[in-house]
Design a protein around this motif. Structure first.
Motif, short mmCIF file in Angstrom:
data_model
loop_
_atom_site.label_atom_id
_atom_site.label_comp_id
_atom_site.label_asym_id
_atom_site.label_seq_id
_atom_site.Cartn_x
_atom_site.Cartn_y
_atom_site.Cartn_z
N LYS A 91 67.52 11.78 47.02
CA LYS A 91 66.46 12.48 46.28
C LYS A 91 65.08 11.88 46.58
O LYS A 91 64.10 12.61 46.77
N GLY A 92 65.03 10.55 46.65
CA GLY A 92 63.76 9.88 46.93
C GLY A 92 63.22 10.24 48.32
O GLY A 92 62.02 10.40 48.52
N MET A 93 64.13 10.37 49.28
CA MET A 93 63.71 10.72 50.65
C MET A 93 63.16 12.16 50.66
O MET A 93 62.18 12.46 51.34
N ARG A 94 63.80 13.02 49.88
CA ARG A 94 63.32 14.41 49.81
C ARG A 94 61.91 14.47 49.21
O ARG A 94 61.06 15.22 49.66
N GLN A 95 61.70 13.63 48.18
CA GLN A 95 60.38 13.60 47.56
C GLN A 95 59.33 13.17 48.58
O GLN A 95 58.22 13.68 48.60
N LYS A 96 59.73 12.23 49.44
CA LYS A 96 58.79 11.74 50.46
C LYS A 96 58.46 12.85 51.45
O LYS A 96 57.31 12.98 51.88
N VAL A 97 59.46 13.64 51.83
CA VAL A 97 59.18 14.76 52.75
C VAL A 97 58.25 15.76 52.03
O VAL A 97 57.35 16.33 52.64
N GLY A 98 58.48 15.93 50.71
CA GLY A 98 57.59 16.80 49.93
C GLY A 98 56.15 16.31 49.99
O GLY A 98 55.20 17.10 50.14
N PRO A 101 58.70 14.89 38.72
CA PRO A 101 58.85 14.32 40.06
C PRO A 101 59.70 13.07 40.13
O PRO A 101 60.32 12.81 41.15
N THR A 102 59.75 12.30 39.04
CA THR A 102 60.45 11.01 39.16
C THR A 102 61.82 11.04 38.46
O THR A 102 62.50 10.02 38.44
N SER A 103 62.20 12.20 37.92
CA SER A 103 63.49 12.23 37.22
C SER A 103 64.61 11.99 38.23
O SER A 103 64.67 12.63 39.29
N GLY A 104 65.46 11.04 37.91
CA GLY A 104 66.59 10.75 38.80
C GLY A 104 66.26 9.78 39.92
O GLY A 104 67.15 9.44 40.70
N LEU A 105 65.01 9.36 40.03
CA LEU A 105 64.69 8.35 41.05
C LEU A 105 64.95 6.96 40.46
O LEU A 105 64.68 6.73 39.28
N ASP A 106 65.42 6.03 41.29
CA ASP A 106 65.58 4.67 40.77
C ASP A 106 64.20 4.04 40.60
O ASP A 106 63.20 4.57 41.14
N PRO A 107 64.10 2.96 39.80
CA PRO A 107 62.76 2.42 39.49
C PRO A 107 61.92 2.10 40.71
O PRO A 107 60.72 2.38 40.74
N ARG A 153 47.02 28.84 49.73
CA ARG A 153 46.12 28.14 50.65
C ARG A 153 45.89 26.68 50.29
O ARG A 153 45.81 25.82 51.14
N HIS A 154 45.73 26.44 48.97
CA HIS A 154 45.18 25.13 48.57
C HIS A 154 46.14 24.22 47.80
O HIS A 154 45.78 23.08 47.53
N ALA A 155 47.31 24.75 47.36
CA ALA A 155 48.17 23.92 46.51
C ALA A 155 49.45 23.54 47.22
O ALA A 155 49.95 24.27 48.08
N ALA A 156 49.97 22.37 46.85
CA ALA A 156 51.30 21.96 47.30
C ALA A 156 52.14 21.71 46.06
O ALA A 156 51.60 21.32 45.01
N TYR A 157 53.43 21.95 46.18
CA TYR A 157 54.32 21.86 45.02
C TYR A 157 55.51 20.98 45.35
O TYR A 157 56.16 21.17 46.38
N ILE A 158 55.76 20.02 44.47
CA ILE A 158 56.96 19.19 44.63
C ILE A 158 57.78 19.34 43.35
O ILE A 158 57.34 18.94 42.27
N SER A 159 58.96 19.94 43.48
CA SER A 159 59.81 20.14 42.31
C SER A 159 60.72 18.93 42.16
O SER A 159 60.69 18.00 42.98
N GLU A 160 61.55 18.98 41.13
CA GLU A 160 62.48 17.87 40.89
C GLU A 160 63.40 17.67 42.10
O GLU A 160 63.75 16.56 42.46
N ALA A 202 46.27 19.56 50.79
CA ALA A 202 46.18 20.36 49.57
C ALA A 202 45.09 19.84 48.64
O ALA A 202 44.92 18.63 48.50
N SER A 203 44.35 20.76 48.01
CA SER A 203 43.36 20.36 47.00
C SER A 203 44.03 20.07 45.68
O SER A 203 43.51 19.34 44.85
N LEU A 204 45.20 20.73 45.48
CA LEU A 204 45.94 20.54 44.22
C LEU A 204 47.39 20.24 44.55
O LEU A 204 48.01 20.94 45.35
N LEU A 205 47.89 19.19 43.91
CA LEU A 205 49.33 18.88 44.02
C LEU A 205 49.95 19.11 42.66
O LEU A 205 49.49 18.56 41.65
N VAL A 206 50.99 19.96 42.63
CA VAL A 206 51.68 20.28 41.38
C VAL A 206 53.07 19.68 41.44
O VAL A 206 53.80 19.87 42.42
#
Ligand code: ATP
Length: 235
Positions: free
Chosen positions: A133-140, A157-163, A73-80, A149-153
């Motif tokens: 990968k960066g675009m996918r993170q944005k959709v996440g 998250p930034t591994s492999g993203l350019d600076p 109900r309350h959490a969202a998750y963004i993996s690598e 979400a009350s909690l974002l896990v």
């Protein structure tokens, strides 16, 4: 708000999270650090209800529900690597996700979220298999925004993203936290952790062996503390 009390996670005989106490307030970004195999992902899996804790309690958003239900109900998750339906566009992915949670979003609502997350408009209608990968993170991030979400896990998250993408992503995380979301992220990126987090905790062999308030640290001090703690010296 997330409150973990005395969490124990075992795989067979092996204890990988050992009586962990940890709290993340609404609006706070907490970075969970530690070497490979320290128990960070296992902790996140318990928080998200993906793994069953062997002892302890996890409470989310003051809910009395079991953690798996509270997390749904309350959490969202963004993996690598954010998993998307590859043949659906960004808009369709978000629409599908929102429908799963019982909403019937209007196209403008979805586009406003994608714009807020910084996904370029030319990509909105493109199939997700063409996304970086960066675009996918944005959709996440959009999924987290849509869910309020009350909690974002976040796991690495930034591994492999350019600076540039990494800085932009950090900005979005900050924005969510500023709106009251509690953020728990596991990362090896000490530089980004010091830049982004309010507090950092260090897990070694399932034990929380150090915790630091980032505001109180000088530049580079988190890395020095981390290495000193690993070497068994006082940080
Ligand atoms: N499903 C599983 N079955 C058995 N052992 C597991 C399982 N998942 C994790 N482990 C073990 O638990 C320990 C902690 O793993 P975990 O993935 O939580 O560590 P981590 O801190 O996230 O590591 P990394 O930084 O490498 O991602 C490791 O020794 C790992 O091999």
């Amino acid at each position: 708000m997330l409150k973990i009390d005395g969490l124990v996670k075992r795989y067979g005989e092996r204890v990988v999270v050992d009586h962990l106490h940890l709290q993340v307030s609404g609006g706070e970004i907490y970075a969970l650090l530690g070497p490979n195999g320290a128990g960070k992902s296992s902790t996140l899996a318990c928080v998200l209800g993906f793994a069953q804790p062997d002892a302890g309690s996890i409470r989310l958003a003051h809910s009395e529900l079991p953690i798996a239900e509270a997390a749904t109900r309350h959490a969202a998750y963004i993996s690598e690597n954010v998993a998307l339906y590859e043949r659906l566009s960004g808009v369709e992915n978000v629409e599908f996700f929102m429908r799963l949670s019982g909403r019937k979003p209007r196209r403008q609502e979805i586009e406003a979220l994608l714009e807020r997350a910084g996904l370029p408009p030319e990509a909105w209608g493109r199939q997700a298999h063409s996304y970086s990968k960066g675009m996918r993170q944005k959709v996440g991030i959009v999924m987290a925004l849509a869910k309020q979400a009350s909690l974002l896990v976040l796991d690495e998250p930034t591994s492999g993203l350019d600076p540039e993408a990494s800085v932009a992503f950090g900005g979005l995380i900050r924005e969510l936290a500023n709106q009251g979301t509690a953020v728990l992220m596991a990362t090896h990126d000490l530089f980004r952790a010091q830049e982004l987090a309010h507090r950092c905790g260090m897990l070694v062999a399932g034990h929380l062996v150090g915790e630091w308030v980032v505001d109180a640290l000088h530049a580079g001090e988190l890395e020095r503390n981390y290495l000193a703690t690993l070497a068994g010296r006082p940080a």
